[in-house]
Enzyme design. Structure first.
Site, PDB file in Angstrom:
ATOM      1  N   CYS A 148       0.857  -1.181   0.000  1.00 20.89           N
ATOM      2  CA  CYS A 148       0.000   0.000   0.000  1.00 20.89           C
ATOM      3  C   CYS A 148       0.900   1.240   0.000  1.00 20.89           C
ATOM      4  O   CYS A 148       2.118   1.143   0.160  1.00 20.89           O
ATOM      5  CB  CYS A 148      -0.917   0.015   1.226  1.00 20.89           C
ATOM      6  SG  CYS A 148      -0.050   0.290   2.794  1.00 20.89           S
ATOM      7  N   HIS A 171       3.364   1.908  11.968  1.00 23.26           N
ATOM      8  CA  HIS A 171       2.213   1.864  12.879  1.00 23.26           C
ATOM      9  C   HIS A 171       2.158   3.071  13.814  1.00 23.26           C
ATOM     10  O   HIS A 171       1.126   3.323  14.436  1.00 23.26           O
ATOM     11  CB  HIS A 171       2.264   0.582  13.726  1.00 23.26           C
ATOM     12  CG  HIS A 171       2.268  -0.674  12.913  1.00 23.26           C
ATOM     13  ND1 HIS A 171       3.312  -1.573  12.931  1.00 23.26           N
ATOM     14  CD2 HIS A 171       1.373  -1.176  12.042  1.00 23.26           C
ATOM     15  CE1 HIS A 171       3.045  -2.574  12.117  1.00 23.26           C
ATOM     16  NE2 HIS A 171       1.881  -2.362  11.567  1.00 23.26           N
ATOM     17  N   GLU A 180      -0.419   0.040  16.430  1.00 24.07           N
ATOM     18  CA  GLU A 180      -1.086   1.240  15.915  1.00 24.07           C
ATOM     19  C   GLU A 180      -2.092   1.776  16.928  1.00 24.07           C
ATOM     20  O   GLU A 180      -2.145   2.983  17.193  1.00 24.07           O
ATOM     21  CB  GLU A 180      -1.806   0.935  14.597  1.00 24.07           C
ATOM     22  CG  GLU A 180      -2.604   2.128  14.072  1.00 24.07           C
ATOM     23  CD  GLU A 180      -3.540   1.776  12.938  1.00 24.07           C
ATOM     24  OE1 GLU A 180      -4.654   2.328  12.885  1.00 24.07           O
ATOM     25  OE2 GLU A 180      -3.161   0.946  12.076  1.00 24.07           O
ATOM     26  N   THR A 227      -7.020   1.929  11.503  1.00 28.73           N
ATOM     27  CA  THR A 227      -7.122   2.231  10.072  1.00 28.73           C
ATOM     28  C   THR A 227      -7.432   1.026   9.194  1.00 28.73           C
ATOM     29  O   THR A 227      -7.993   1.187   8.107  1.00 28.73           O
ATOM     30  CB  THR A 227      -5.818   2.869   9.566  1.00 28.73           C
ATOM     31  OG1 THR A 227      -4.723   1.966   9.785  1.00 28.73           O
ATOM     32  CG2 THR A 227      -5.551   4.192  10.283  1.00 28.73           C
ATOM     33  N   SER A 231      -0.385 -10.119  10.523  1.00 26.26           N
ATOM     34  CA  SER A 231      -0.775  -8.827   9.949  1.00 26.26           C
ATOM     35  C   SER A 231      -2.276  -8.622  10.081  1.00 26.26           C
ATOM     36  O   SER A 231      -3.066  -9.425   9.576  1.00 26.26           O
ATOM     37  CB  SER A 231      -0.364  -8.767   8.471  1.00 26.26           C
ATOM     38  OG  SER A 231      -1.024  -7.710   7.803  1.00 26.26           O
TER      39      SER A 231
END
Length: 284
Positions: free
Chosen positions: A12, A72, A124, A161, A221
């Protein structure tokens, strides 16, 4: 056997940006340490390690004069401690995560109790909670507010997110249902990553057209696990980290295979999976 990749696959924007920053820093300084893993993908971490990038778990373990913050992000107290030690801080925090941090700080500064839809143990989420001044709740439980004594009537809601949008929508509705009886004022910040949202949509669309779906990415993940859960709702789906984890038994009777990946999965790993599937198809 036909293999088709989802339209959104590979790194990403945030991960690619973080890796570019870290590669440049490592090249300039002959190596660099990161506070926590840059991303949750072992293949990427192995490659970075070969470039002189070393992961440290705690601030006390930092041996050099430069340290990188992972994609993060971290809370303000961690940043202050790093700077107080005279360390040069290279911040690779994803811009979408930064946006969530800003939202949490805004809630806190306005006197709002911050509710984060996310995994309380994810780095995060820990960082975002730090920007909320530690005054808040991180949970995936839609009834989470019930267990909070004397919660403020002023409530700010945001999301990790990488969460699934429908999950966040449902969570917000439950927060409203729980809070309205307290004459609450509720503010909602859409902090979901647009890239992840598009990736999830593309993966779900592809999963509906194939016999088998493969999600490539780290087993630890969060965004990769969410892709697995989404695709499982419409197709037979497996999560693999590398081509070596692919089991030929999964492919019996399969004519169409779809492939998607987590946001920190590199193109080399994806290509290796596709090549392996191609070799199996050629041998049949």
């Amino acid at each position: 056997m036909k293999v088709e990749c989802a339209s959104n696959i590979g790194f990403c924007f945030g991960v690619r940006r973080a890796i570019n920053i870290l590669e440049k820093t490592a090249a300039e300084k002959g190596g660099v340490e990161t506070l926590g893993a840059l991303v949750h993908n072992q293949q990427v971490l192995n490659r970075l390690s070969g470039m002189g990038v070393r992961v440290v778990k705690n601030i006390e373990d930092i041996s050099g004069r430069t340290v990188a913050i992972s994609s993060h992000g971290v809370g303000p107290l961690v940043l202050d401690e790093l700077k107080s030690k005279g360390l040069e801080v290279v911040d690779t925090t994803c811009p979408f995560v930064k946006r969530a941090q800003v939202a949490a700080k805004r809630f806190h500064d306005a006197g709002f109790f911050t509710v984060i839809y996310g995994d309380v143990n994810h780095p995060e989420v820990k960082g975002i909670m730090g920007w909320a001044g530690g005054d808040g709740l991180a949970t995936l439980n839609p009834q989470g507010l019930v267990d909070v004594p004397d919660v403020s009537r002023y409530i700010g809601v945001l999301s990790q997110t990488t969460q699934i949008p429908t999950g966040f929508t449902s969570f917000v509705k439950n927060v409203i249902d729980q809070a309205l009886v307290k004459d609450a004022e509720i503010r909602i910040a859409d902090t979901l990553c647009h890239d992840i949202r598009e990736r999830q949509t593309a993966a779900l669309e592809l999963a509906g057209r194939v016999d088998l779906m493969l999600v490539i990415g780290g087993h630890n993940s969060a965004n990769t696990r969410h892709l697995l859960d989404l695709c499982k709702t419409v197709s037979n789906t497996y999560l693999i980290e590398t081509a070596s984890e692919l089991q030929t038994g999964w492919l019996r009777g399969v004519n169409r295979i779809g492939i998607t990946s987590g946001a920190s999965t590199d193109e080399t790993t994806i290509s290796e999976v596709c090549s392996y599937l191609g070799s199996l198809s050629a041998g049949t």
